[in-house]
Design a protein around this motif. Structure first.
Motif, PDB file in Angstrom:
ATOM      1  N   ALA A  89     -15.130 131.822 -11.016  1.00 49.61           N
ATOM      2  CA  ALA A  89     -16.059 131.578  -9.910  1.00 49.61           C
ATOM      3  C   ALA A  89     -15.581 130.406  -9.076  1.00 49.61           C
ATOM      4  CB  ALA A  89     -17.465 131.303 -10.455  1.00 49.61           C
ATOM      5  N   GLU A  90     -15.704 130.559  -7.777  1.00 46.10           N
ATOM      6  CA  GLU A  90     -15.328 129.496  -6.845  1.00 46.10           C
ATOM      7  C   GLU A  90     -16.438 129.329  -5.802  1.00 46.10           C
ATOM      8  OE1 GLU A  90     -11.574 130.119  -5.017  1.00 46.10           O
ATOM      9  OE2 GLU A  90     -10.510 130.498  -6.890  1.00 46.10           O
ATOM     10  N   ASN A  91     -16.789 128.051  -5.589  1.00 43.18           N
ATOM     11  CA  ASN A  91     -17.730 127.675  -4.519  1.00 43.18           C
ATOM     12  C   ASN A  91     -19.094 128.362  -4.650  1.00 43.18           C
ATOM     13  OD1 ASN A  91     -15.717 126.082  -3.271  1.00 43.18           O
ATOM     14  ND2 ASN A  91     -14.895 127.888  -2.221  1.00 43.18           N
ATOM     15  N   VAL A  92     -19.523 128.560  -5.868  1.00 45.49           N
ATOM     16  CA  VAL A  92     -20.863 129.101  -6.113  1.00 45.49           C
ATOM     17  C   VAL A  92     -21.811 127.933  -6.388  1.00 45.49           C
ATOM     18  CG1 VAL A  92     -22.315 130.548  -7.569  1.00 45.49           C
ATOM     19  CG2 VAL A  92     -19.994 131.275  -7.002  1.00 45.49           C
ATOM     20  N   LYS A  93     -22.697 127.683  -5.447  1.00 43.11           N
ATOM     21  CA  LYS A  93     -23.650 126.573  -5.559  1.00 43.11           C
ATOM     22  C   LYS A  93     -22.914 125.258  -5.817  1.00 43.11           C
ATOM     23  CE  LYS A  93     -27.834 129.081  -6.615  1.00 43.11           C
ATOM     24  NZ  LYS A  93     -29.015 129.202  -7.465  1.00 43.11           N
ATOM     25  N   ARG A  94     -23.046 124.674  -7.026  1.00 47.71           N
ATOM     26  CA  ARG A  94     -22.388 123.396  -7.311  1.00 47.71           C
ATOM     27  C   ARG A  94     -20.984 123.553  -7.899  1.00 47.71           C
ATOM     28  NH1 ARG A  94     -25.678 119.080  -6.820  1.00 47.71           N
ATOM     29  NH2 ARG A  94     -27.930 119.456  -6.659  1.00 47.71           N
ATOM     30  N   LEU A  95     -20.578 124.794  -8.129  1.00 48.55           N
ATOM     31  CA  LEU A  95     -19.258 125.010  -8.730  1.00 48.55           C
ATOM     32  C   LEU A  95     -18.154 124.881  -7.678  1.00 48.55           C
ATOM     33  CD1 LEU A  95     -19.852 128.091 -11.060  1.00 48.55           C
ATOM     34  CD2 LEU A  95     -19.802 125.666 -11.677  1.00 48.55           C
ATOM     35  N   LYS A  96     -17.087 124.229  -8.105  1.00 46.11           N
ATOM     36  CA  LYS A  96     -15.875 124.220  -7.293  1.00 46.11           C
ATOM     37  C   LYS A  96     -15.005 125.402  -7.708  1.00 46.11           C
ATOM     38  CE  LYS A  96     -15.988 119.173  -6.810  1.00 46.11           C
ATOM     39  NZ  LYS A  96     -15.311 117.895  -7.158  1.00 46.11           N
ATOM     40  N   ASP A 142     -22.017 123.934  -0.383  1.00 49.13           N
ATOM     41  CA  ASP A 142     -21.977 123.220   0.889  1.00 49.13           C
ATOM     42  C   ASP A 142     -20.545 122.844   1.242  1.00 49.13           C
ATOM     43  OD1 ASP A 142     -24.684 123.418   1.084  1.00 49.13           O
ATOM     44  OD2 ASP A 142     -25.099 121.397   0.316  1.00 49.13           O
ATOM     45  N   GLY A 143     -20.158 123.158   2.472  1.00 46.16           N
ATOM     46  CA  GLY A 143     -18.814 122.822   2.932  1.00 46.16           C
ATOM     47  C   GLY A 143     -17.798 123.927   2.753  1.00 46.16           C
ATOM     48  N   ALA A 144     -18.115 124.931   1.920  1.00 41.24           N
ATOM     49  CA  ALA A 144     -17.189 126.046   1.697  1.00 41.24           C
ATOM     50  C   ALA A 144     -17.528 127.196   2.635  1.00 41.24           C
ATOM     51  CB  ALA A 144     -17.253 126.514   0.246  1.00 41.24           C
ATOM     52  N   LYS A 145     -16.527 128.022   2.939  1.00 36.46           N
ATOM     53  CA  LYS A 145     -16.728 129.164   3.829  1.00 36.46           C
ATOM     54  C   LYS A 145     -17.333 130.347   3.093  1.00 36.46           C
ATOM     55  CE  LYS A 145     -12.998 128.001   7.064  1.00 36.46           C
ATOM     56  NZ  LYS A 145     -11.746 128.470   7.709  1.00 36.46           N
ATOM     57  N   LYS A 146     -16.944 130.510   1.848  1.00 36.72           N
ATOM     58  CA  LYS A 146     -17.472 131.636   1.087  1.00 36.72           C
ATOM     59  C   LYS A 146     -17.448 131.336  -0.399  1.00 36.72           C
ATOM     60  CE  LYS A 146     -13.193 134.288   0.455  1.00 36.72           C
ATOM     61  NZ  LYS A 146     -12.544 135.614   0.634  1.00 36.72           N
ATOM     62  N   ALA A 147     -18.274 132.069  -1.145  1.00 34.04           N
ATOM     63  CA  ALA A 147     -18.284 132.006  -2.609  1.00 34.04           C
ATOM     64  C   ALA A 147     -17.624 133.269  -3.130  1.00 34.04           C
ATOM     65  CB  ALA A 147     -19.715 131.899  -3.129  1.00 34.04           C
ATOM     66  N   SER A 148     -16.903 133.121  -4.248  1.00 35.60           N
ATOM     67  CA  SER A 148     -16.207 134.269  -4.822  1.00 35.60           C
ATOM     68  C   SER A 148     -16.361 134.245  -6.333  1.00 35.60           C
ATOM     69  CB  SER A 148     -14.714 134.217  -4.455  1.00 35.60           C
ATOM     70  OG  SER A 148     -14.006 135.263  -5.102  1.00 35.60           O
ATOM     71  N   VAL A 149     -16.679 135.419  -6.898  1.00 39.05           N
ATOM     72  CA  VAL A 149     -16.803 135.539  -8.353  1.00 39.05           C
ATOM     73  C   VAL A 149     -16.057 136.788  -8.783  1.00 39.05           C
ATOM     74  CG1 VAL A 149     -18.357 135.723 -10.314  1.00 39.05           C
ATOM     75  CG2 VAL A 149     -19.096 134.463  -8.278  1.00 39.05           C
ATOM     76  N   THR A 150     -15.227 136.629  -9.811  1.00 43.93           N
ATOM     77  CA  THR A 150     -14.505 137.758 -10.392  1.00 43.93           C
ATOM     78  C   THR A 150     -14.878 137.860 -11.866  1.00 43.93           C
ATOM     79  OG1 THR A 150     -12.650 137.558  -8.864  1.00 43.93           O
ATOM     80  CG2 THR A 150     -12.240 138.746 -10.910  1.00 43.93           C
ATOM     81  N   LEU A 151     -15.294 139.057 -12.270  1.00 45.87           N
ATOM     82  CA  LEU A 151     -15.688 139.299 -13.654  1.00 45.87           C
ATOM     83  C   LEU A 151     -14.783 140.391 -14.219  1.00 45.87           C
ATOM     84  CD1 LEU A 151     -17.801 138.639 -15.881  1.00 45.87           C
ATOM     85  CD2 LEU A 151     -19.114 140.596 -15.042  1.00 45.87           C
ATOM     86  N   GLU A 152     -14.043 140.034 -15.282  1.00 49.92           N
ATOM     87  CA  GLU A 152     -13.176 141.016 -15.922  1.00 49.92           C
ATOM     88  C   GLU A 152     -13.866 141.536 -17.174  1.00 49.92           C
ATOM     89  OE1 GLU A 152      -8.801 141.380 -18.121  1.00 49.92           O
ATOM     90  OE2 GLU A 152      -9.230 139.654 -16.820  1.00 49.92           O
ATOM     91  N   THR A 200     -17.843 138.665  -3.146  1.00 41.51           N
ATOM     92  CA  THR A 200     -17.801 137.460  -2.328  1.00 41.51           C
ATOM     93  C   THR A 200     -19.014 137.442  -1.412  1.00 41.51           C
ATOM     94  OG1 THR A 200     -16.562 138.465  -0.506  1.00 41.51           O
ATOM     95  CG2 THR A 200     -15.283 137.511  -2.325  1.00 41.51           C
ATOM     96  N   ARG A 201     -19.352 136.234  -0.964  1.00 33.76           N
ATOM     97  CA  ARG A 201     -20.416 136.084   0.026  1.00 33.76           C
ATOM     98  C   ARG A 201     -20.058 134.926   0.949  1.00 33.76           C
ATOM     99  NH1 ARG A 201     -26.565 135.066  -1.631  1.00 33.76           N
ATOM    100  NH2 ARG A 201     -26.373 137.221  -2.385  1.00 33.76           N
ATOM    101  N   THR A 202     -20.241 135.147   2.251  1.00 30.33           N
ATOM    102  CA  THR A 202     -19.972 134.105   3.229  1.00 30.33           C
ATOM    103  C   THR A 202     -21.230 133.285   3.470  1.00 30.33           C
ATOM    104  OG1 THR A 202     -20.593 135.476   5.119  1.00 30.33           O
ATOM    105  CG2 THR A 202     -18.302 135.635   4.339  1.00 30.33           C
ATOM    106  N   GLN A 203     -21.041 132.168   4.200  1.00 28.74           N
ATOM    107  CA  GLN A 203     -22.195 131.338   4.549  1.00 28.74           C
ATOM    108  C   GLN A 203     -23.194 132.136   5.379  1.00 28.74           C
ATOM    109  OE1 GLN A 203     -23.235 128.554   3.605  1.00 28.74           O
ATOM    110  NE2 GLN A 203     -21.579 127.106   3.110  1.00 28.74           N
ATOM    111  N   ALA A 204     -22.691 133.116   6.154  1.00 31.20           N
ATOM    112  CA  ALA A 204     -23.575 133.933   6.989  1.00 31.20           C
ATOM    113  C   ALA A 204     -24.336 134.974   6.184  1.00 31.20           C
ATOM    114  CB  ALA A 204     -22.765 134.617   8.085  1.00 31.20           C
TER     115      ALA A 204
END
Length: 444
Positions: free
Chosen positions: A16-23, A68-78, A87-91
């Motif tokens: 996971a990247e840029n999900v809420k408080r996660l980097k 906050d500050g990121a363009k999008k959040a991305s999560v990959t589940l294997e 993925t989800r964008t700020q929009a």
């Protein structure tokens, strides 16, 4: 859509990247329970939110997902043989892809969300959330889990219940009216008043005739008195009115005879008058008797109505019992997630007693079993606020996960013996951040 019936998936890796408080985090669970520990606002809950997001997307309901500050959040589940990326964008726009880990095996994932829905009825169900539900909500969760639809039965029961309520109100009203009605034991059949009323009518006619005769006699007597006065005047004028006097005497004689005749007729008429007091009294008694008979008949009708109302109410009670028996039969024939679990009248029961009266350990065991049954194809569950669990409850979760072959993800503040991974400032700390592997053992 790829076939999932009977297949059981396991989580191999979560990125996971840029999900809420996660980097950025990468977690490969190597044991049934993964405990995420760390202080408040460090990203523990965000890991669970990322897992829920990749499976549910916008149905998760959390629109403020991108850090906050990121363009999008991305999560990959294997999973075992597929990789899911969302993925989800700020929009708020999303993308979702599913691909096989082995391209040679292929798979039909043209409807990726439909595929995820087929393996996850409830995304990462929280056992503690089930225990926090109101009893009706718990019952509804179990009903959906077992595939019950009591809508038609409940609607029928609602109509019957309303009808029975109306009949019971009618019963109460009839009881009051019957209680207020007097009972006349001797008034059984009505009596005829025709003969007495005919006698009274005849007597009234005779009385009218007698009265007329009396009036005529009185009028004749008045004429006699007037004639006498006239005669007295004539006597004073006898010399001049001799002829008139003679005629006057004759007239008086004739009038006297007529008066006597009228008086005699009046006496005869009065003699024929029958006393009516006894007839009136008898007629009053008969009428009172007949009113009593009518009252008894009305009371009998009211009692029949009361009996009918009781019968209608009892019939609706019987139908309600049949509906309840139908429900209970379906429940008895169903495979509950754990033996001894049932629900009735909007309440969940364990071994015949309300679930809320069970011990904390029993409630946790039952909730975990329900959670596992919710997602048989992907038996993964998330437990937030696990800090409220004591060591005994924590050990119980570990034991249940191993016993039922579950994957449990928990977050708690304490960095104790239960902690698998430490989350600090949105990343995995105190270990290899690429693998995110850690160990957790129960108390010695």
């Amino acid at each position: 859509m790829s076939t999932t019936e009977g297949k059981r998936y396991r989580i191999v890796e979560l990125r996971a990247e840029n999900v809420k408080r996660l980097k950025a985090v990468r977690i490969r669970p190597n044991q049934p329970v993964t405990v995420l520990a760390g202080g408040n606002a460090q990203g523990k809950s965000s890991v669970l939110d990322a897992l829920i997001f990749v499976l549910a997307g916008k149905r998760q309901g959390d629109l403020q997902l991108v850090r906050d500050g990121a363009k999008k959040a991305s999560v990959t589940l294997e999973l075992d043989d597929i990789v899911i990326t969302r993925t989800r964008t700020q929009a708020g726009s999303e993308t979702l892809t599913i691909r096989p880990t082995d391209p040679a095996k292929g798979g039909d994932f043209r409807s990726p969300q439909a595929f995820l829905d087929s393996i996850t009825k409830r995304q990462c169900f929280d056992p503690l959330a089930f225990l926090r539900m109101e009893e009706k909500e718990q019952t509804e969760t179990l009903r959906k889990l077992l595939g019950f639809d009591f809508t038609e039965l409940d609607e029928t029961a609602k109509v019957i219940y309303t009808e029975r309520t109306e009949w019971n109100r009618e019963i109460d009203s009839l009881k009051i009216r019957v209680a207020q009605m007097p009972v006349y034991p001797d008034a059984k059949e009505p009596l005829s008043t025709d003969a007495l009323e005919a006698q009274l009518s005849a007597s009234d006619q005779v009385a009218v005739e007698a009265n007329q005769r009396r009036q005529q006699a009185m009028a004749a007597r008045v004429q006699v008195e007037r004639a006498e006065h006239t005669l007295a005047d004539l006597r004073k004028q006898i010399e001049e009115l001799e002829a008139r006097f003679t005629r006057g005497v004759a007239y008086i004689k004739q009038a006297e005879e007529l008066a006597q005749q009228q008086e005699q007729a009046a006496k005869e008429a009065e003699a024929r008058v029958v006393p009516t007091a006894s007839l009136v009294e008898k007629l009053r008694e008969i009428r009172t008797h007949n009113e009593n008979v009518k009252s008894n008949l009305e009371r009998g009708t009211m009692l029949e109505m009361l009996s009918d109302a009781h019968r209608e109410s009892e019939e609706r009670s019987r139908k309600l019992r049949e509906i309840e028996e139908t429900k209970q039969k379906k429940l008895r024939e169903s495979a509950f997630p754990i033996e001894g679990l049932s629900f009735k009248d909007g309440r969940v029961f364990w071994q015949g007693v309300p679930l809320r009266q069970a011990s904390g350990a029993e409630q946790l065991r039952i909730s975990v079993a329900v959670s596992a049954a919710m997602n048989p194809s992907l038996p993964a569950m998330c437990i937030k606020d696990a800090s409220i669990l004591d060591d005994y409850s924590m050990q119980l979760v570990f034991d249940l996960a191993a016993e039922r072959d579950l994957q449990v993800f928990m977050e708690r503040v304490e960095k104790d013996q239960w902690a698998t991974l430490i989350i600090e400032d949105g990343e995995v700390a105190d270990g290899d951040r690429s693998t995110g592997q850690g160990q957790a053992a129960g108390p010695a």
